[in-house]
Enzyme design. Structure first.
Site, PDB file in Angstrom:
ATOM      1  N   ALA A  44      50.269 -16.874 -22.471  1.00  0.00           N
ATOM      2  CA  ALA A  44      51.633 -17.075 -21.978  1.00  0.00           C
ATOM      3  C   ALA A  44      52.596 -17.257 -23.148  1.00  0.00           C
ATOM      4  CB  ALA A  44      51.670 -18.295 -21.077  1.00  0.00           C
ATOM      5  N   HIS A  61      37.478 -29.844 -12.182  1.00  0.00           N
ATOM      6  CA  HIS A  61      37.650 -28.407 -12.431  1.00  0.00           C
ATOM      7  C   HIS A  61      36.330 -27.643 -12.305  1.00  0.00           C
ATOM      8  CE1 HIS A  61      40.643 -25.655 -14.753  1.00  0.00           C
ATOM      9  NE2 HIS A  61      39.895 -24.940 -13.957  1.00  0.00           N
ATOM     10  N   THR A 103      49.345 -20.733 -12.270  1.00  0.00           N
ATOM     11  CA  THR A 103      50.122 -20.790 -13.521  1.00  0.00           C
ATOM     12  C   THR A 103      49.312 -20.456 -14.768  1.00  0.00           C
ATOM     13  OG1 THR A 103      49.665 -23.143 -13.805  1.00  0.00           O
ATOM     14  CG2 THR A 103      51.689 -22.569 -12.604  1.00  0.00           C
ATOM     15  N   ASP A 107      49.920 -24.865  -8.824  1.00  0.00           N
ATOM     16  CA  ASP A 107      48.573 -25.152  -9.303  1.00  0.00           C
ATOM     17  C   ASP A 107      48.529 -25.112 -10.828  1.00  0.00           C
ATOM     18  OD1 ASP A 107      45.505 -25.188  -8.528  1.00  0.00           O
ATOM     19  OD2 ASP A 107      45.719 -23.792 -10.207  1.00  0.00           O
ATOM     20  N   TYR A 142      44.881 -25.700 -18.975  1.00  0.00           N
ATOM     21  CA  TYR A 142      45.821 -24.573 -19.110  1.00  0.00           C
ATOM     22  C   TYR A 142      46.867 -24.858 -20.203  1.00  0.00           C
ATOM     23  CZ  TYR A 142      44.060 -23.330 -14.407  1.00  0.00           C
ATOM     24  OH  TYR A 142      43.280 -23.033 -13.321  1.00  0.00           O
ATOM     25  N   ASN A 158      54.967 -12.135  -3.397  1.00  0.00           N
ATOM     26  CA  ASN A 158      53.695 -12.764  -3.020  1.00  0.00           C
ATOM     27  C   ASN A 158      53.876 -13.856  -1.966  1.00  0.00           C
ATOM     28  OD1 ASN A 158      52.476 -11.087  -4.843  1.00  0.00           O
ATOM     29  ND2 ASN A 158      52.159 -12.639  -6.410  1.00  0.00           N
ATOM     30  N   LYS A 188      43.973 -30.568 -12.647  1.00  0.00           N
ATOM     31  CA  LYS A 188      42.503 -30.629 -12.651  1.00  0.00           C
ATOM     32  C   LYS A 188      41.979 -31.373 -13.881  1.00  0.00           C
ATOM     33  CE  LYS A 188      42.702 -25.993 -10.635  1.00  0.00           C
ATOM     34  NZ  LYS A 188      43.741 -25.245 -11.369  1.00  0.00           N
ATOM     35  N   ARG A 247      39.476  -6.307 -16.687  1.00  0.00           N
ATOM     36  CA  ARG A 247      38.088  -5.854 -16.790  1.00  0.00           C
ATOM     37  C   ARG A 247      38.046  -4.326 -16.863  1.00  0.00           C
ATOM     38  NH1 ARG A 247      34.550  -9.892 -14.459  1.00  0.00           N
ATOM     39  NH2 ARG A 247      32.882  -8.468 -14.949  1.00  0.00           N
ATOM     40  N   SER A 282      51.888 -15.264 -10.903  1.00  0.00           N
ATOM     41  CA  SER A 282      52.702 -14.206 -11.485  1.00  0.00           C
ATOM     42  C   SER A 282      53.786 -14.854 -12.326  1.00  0.00           C
ATOM     43  CB  SER A 282      53.323 -13.326 -10.401  1.00  0.00           C
ATOM     44  OG  SER A 282      54.146 -12.372 -11.050  1.00  0.00           O
TER      45      SER A 282
HETATM   46  N1  NAP Z   1      39.771 -23.442 -10.596  1.00  0.00           N
HETATM   47  C1  NAP Z   1      39.520 -22.496 -11.473  1.00  0.00           C
HETATM   48  O1  NAP Z   1      38.482 -22.509 -12.158  1.00  0.00           O
HETATM   49  C2  NAP Z   1      40.484 -21.365 -11.633  1.00  0.00           C
HETATM   50  C3  NAP Z   1      40.070 -20.179 -12.268  1.00  0.00           C
HETATM   51  C4  NAP Z   1      41.000 -19.128 -12.358  1.00  0.00           C
HETATM   52  C5  NAP Z   1      42.270 -19.283 -11.840  1.00  0.00           C
HETATM   53  N2  NAP Z   1      42.671 -20.458 -11.245  1.00  0.00           N
HETATM   54  C6  NAP Z   1      44.053 -20.650 -10.692  1.00  0.00           C
HETATM   55  O2  NAP Z   1      44.306 -19.581  -9.799  1.00  0.00           O
HETATM   56  C7  NAP Z   1      45.489 -18.897 -10.200  1.00  0.00           C
HETATM   57  C8  NAP Z   1      45.429 -17.426  -9.801  1.00  0.00           C
HETATM   58  O3  NAP Z   1      44.309 -16.774 -10.371  1.00  0.00           O
HETATM   59  P1  NAP Z   1      44.474 -15.676 -11.538  1.00  0.00           P
HETATM   60  O4  NAP Z   1      45.699 -15.966 -12.304  1.00  0.00           O
HETATM   61  O5  NAP Z   1      43.176 -15.621 -12.252  1.00  0.00           O
HETATM   62  O6  NAP Z   1      44.555 -14.289 -10.746  1.00  0.00           O
HETATM   63  P2  NAP Z   1      45.534 -13.623  -9.668  1.00  0.00           P
HETATM   64  O7  NAP Z   1      46.566 -14.559  -9.223  1.00  0.00           O
HETATM   65  O8  NAP Z   1      44.645 -13.023  -8.629  1.00  0.00           O
HETATM   66  O9  NAP Z   1      46.149 -12.414 -10.492  1.00  0.00           O
HETATM   67  C9  NAP Z   1      47.090 -12.613 -11.493  1.00  0.00           C
HETATM   68  C10 NAP Z   1      47.463 -11.239 -12.053  1.00  0.00           C
HETATM   69  O10 NAP Z   1      47.993 -10.420 -11.016  1.00  0.00           O
HETATM   70  C11 NAP Z   1      49.269  -9.939 -11.367  1.00  0.00           C
HETATM   71  N3  NAP Z   1      50.063  -9.932 -10.133  1.00  0.00           N
HETATM   72  C12 NAP Z   1      50.583 -11.005  -9.477  1.00  0.00           C
HETATM   73  N4  NAP Z   1      51.239 -10.627  -8.377  1.00  0.00           N
HETATM   74  C13 NAP Z   1      51.152  -9.265  -8.318  1.00  0.00           C
HETATM   75  C14 NAP Z   1      51.651  -8.303  -7.435  1.00  0.00           C
HETATM   76  N5  NAP Z   1      52.387  -8.651  -6.379  1.00  0.00           N
HETATM   77  N6  NAP Z   1      51.358  -7.000  -7.672  1.00  0.00           N
HETATM   78  C15 NAP Z   1      50.620  -6.652  -8.750  1.00  0.00           C
HETATM   79  N7  NAP Z   1      50.125  -7.522  -9.646  1.00  0.00           N
HETATM   80  C16 NAP Z   1      50.392  -8.825  -9.427  1.00  0.00           C
HETATM   81  C17 NAP Z   1      49.797 -10.898 -12.409  1.00  0.00           C
HETATM   82  O11 NAP Z   1      50.684 -10.244 -13.308  1.00  0.00           O
HETATM   83  P3  NAP Z   1      52.162 -10.791 -13.695  1.00  0.00           P
HETATM   84  O12 NAP Z   1      52.069 -12.229 -14.074  1.00  0.00           O
HETATM   85  O13 NAP Z   1      52.508  -9.913 -14.874  1.00  0.00           O
HETATM   86  O14 NAP Z   1      53.068 -10.545 -12.529  1.00  0.00           O
HETATM   87  C18 NAP Z   1      48.512 -11.304 -13.131  1.00  0.00           C
HETATM   88  O15 NAP Z   1      48.157 -10.333 -14.085  1.00  0.00           O
HETATM   89  C19 NAP Z   1      45.523 -19.156 -11.717  1.00  0.00           C
HETATM   90  O16 NAP Z   1      46.782 -18.842 -12.277  1.00  0.00           O
HETATM   91  C20 NAP Z   1      45.148 -20.603 -11.759  1.00  0.00           C
HETATM   92  O17 NAP Z   1      46.252 -21.417 -11.383  1.00  0.00           O
HETATM   93  C21 NAP Z   1      41.785 -21.486 -11.125  1.00  0.00           C
END
Ligand code: NAP
Length: 305
Positions: free
Chosen positions: A28, A116, A23, A49, A54, A266, A83, A212, A257
């Protein structure tokens, strides 16, 4: 049709669905997270999550409350993770921090509460150097009080996991860290499994050059031609191939997403299987590249990377 999501049994005895909805988004729009959570639950996600940092726990809670009110799910169907932030690492700060999160989430317990990061700061982001072993005692306390069913950590390295395990009365059930086809993390994933700690992959889609730009052209999900071929072969999107690869390695995934169609896509990972050869192909995309290097924390005691 609502997809059937397999679960993994945690060392705490509770089951965790192997896909959850991430999330976090830096920018957002108001209401977007709530909408995504509602779409997610409608599509069949039972695991969400979030994190105090956040600043979206209220929206996550609102989305959940709406779906419970509508009778689509009951609280017990859901697995909610939040977290503890780095400025609440003193043992006495853990309980009030979780109580605040629970109040925002409108819940009486979370399924999983994570430290976290292993680093600790004060309100001004200055290093306090508080040992995460002390924090863990606060985490164990909230399990005893029934406010968290399972507890775990995030962004801990092998040595930190080892140290924690020696001191812990209640073992960490989960370690959440960055894992993707561009950061395969075999070493830490295998280590977690050996210790009966369930690995959860954040940023599971790996390198996205939107975030990036310096890696434009190496963007696995959008541009890699070999992934395009796999996608055609299995009749699945590139993202689904990347997520399925992690699932087949026994890793829980939490893709984020806010787009309804992608939230649904997904989740559709359980009606196909990548061959050994194709698993190796996805594995070969490894760049050992962190999307979340957290360089701003690198001067703090207990920085994990
Ligand atoms: N513990 C920690 O320190 C930590 C750190 C980072 C993240 N997290 C958690 O992990 C979650 C996921 O990581 P993340 O948000 O960094 O990266 P991610 O889920 O790998 O990627 C999210 C990105 O991918 C796009 N996306 C999603 N599904 C897609 C698909 N089917 N095709 C193409 N693009 C797609 C999303 O765009 P749209 O939204 O526009 O669809 C968004 O830009 C976070 O939201 C958070 O809850 C935890």
């Amino acid at each position: 049709m609502i997809a059937k999501v397999p679960t993994v049994k945690l060392s705490s005895g509770y089951e965790m669905p192997t896909i959850g909805l991430g999330t976090y988004a830096r920018n957002a729009e108001q209401g977007q997270v709530q909408k995504a959570v509602e779409w997610g639950i409608e599509a069949g996600y039972r695991h969400v999550d979030t994190a105090m940092i956040y600043r979206n726990e209220e929206q996550v809670g609102e989305g959940i409350a709406n779906k419970i009110k509508q009778g689509l799910v009951i609280r017990d169907d859901l697995f909610v993770t939040t977290k503890l932030w780095n400025d609440k690492h003193a043992e006495a700060d853990v309980l009030p921090a979780l109580e605040q999160s629970l109040s925002k989430l409108k819940l009486t317990y979370v399924d999983l509460y994570l430290i976290h990061w292993p680093v600790s700061v004060d309100q001004n982001d200055e290093d306090t150097g508080i040992d995460y072993i002390e924090t863990w005692r606060g985490m164990e306390n909230v399990v005893k009080l029934g406010l968290a069913r399972s507890i775990g950590v995030s962004n801990f390295n092998k040595e930190q996991l080892d140290r924690l395990l020696t001191a812990a009365q209640i073992k960490p059930a989960v370690c959440q860290f960055e894992i993707s086809p561009t950061l395969t993390q075999h070493d830490l994933v295998d280590y977690c499994k050996k210790l009966s700690i369930a690995p959860v992959a954040y940023t599971p889609l790996g390198l996205l050059s939107d975030a990036r730009p310096e890696f434009s052209g190496k963007d696995l999900i959008k541009t890699d031609p070999k992934l395009g071929e796999l996608s055609q072969k299995y009749g699945k999107s590139r993202a689904q191939i990347a997520l399925r690869y992690l699932i087949q390695r026994g890793i829980t995934v939490i893709p984020k997403s806010f787009t309804k169609s992608r939230i649904e896509d997904n989740l559709n990972l359980f009606d196909f299987e990548l061959s050994r050869k194709d698993m190796n192909l996805v594995d070969s995309y490894n760049l050992n590249l962190r999307c979340v290097p957290a360089l701003g924390m690198s001067n703090l005691k207990n920085f994990p990377f």
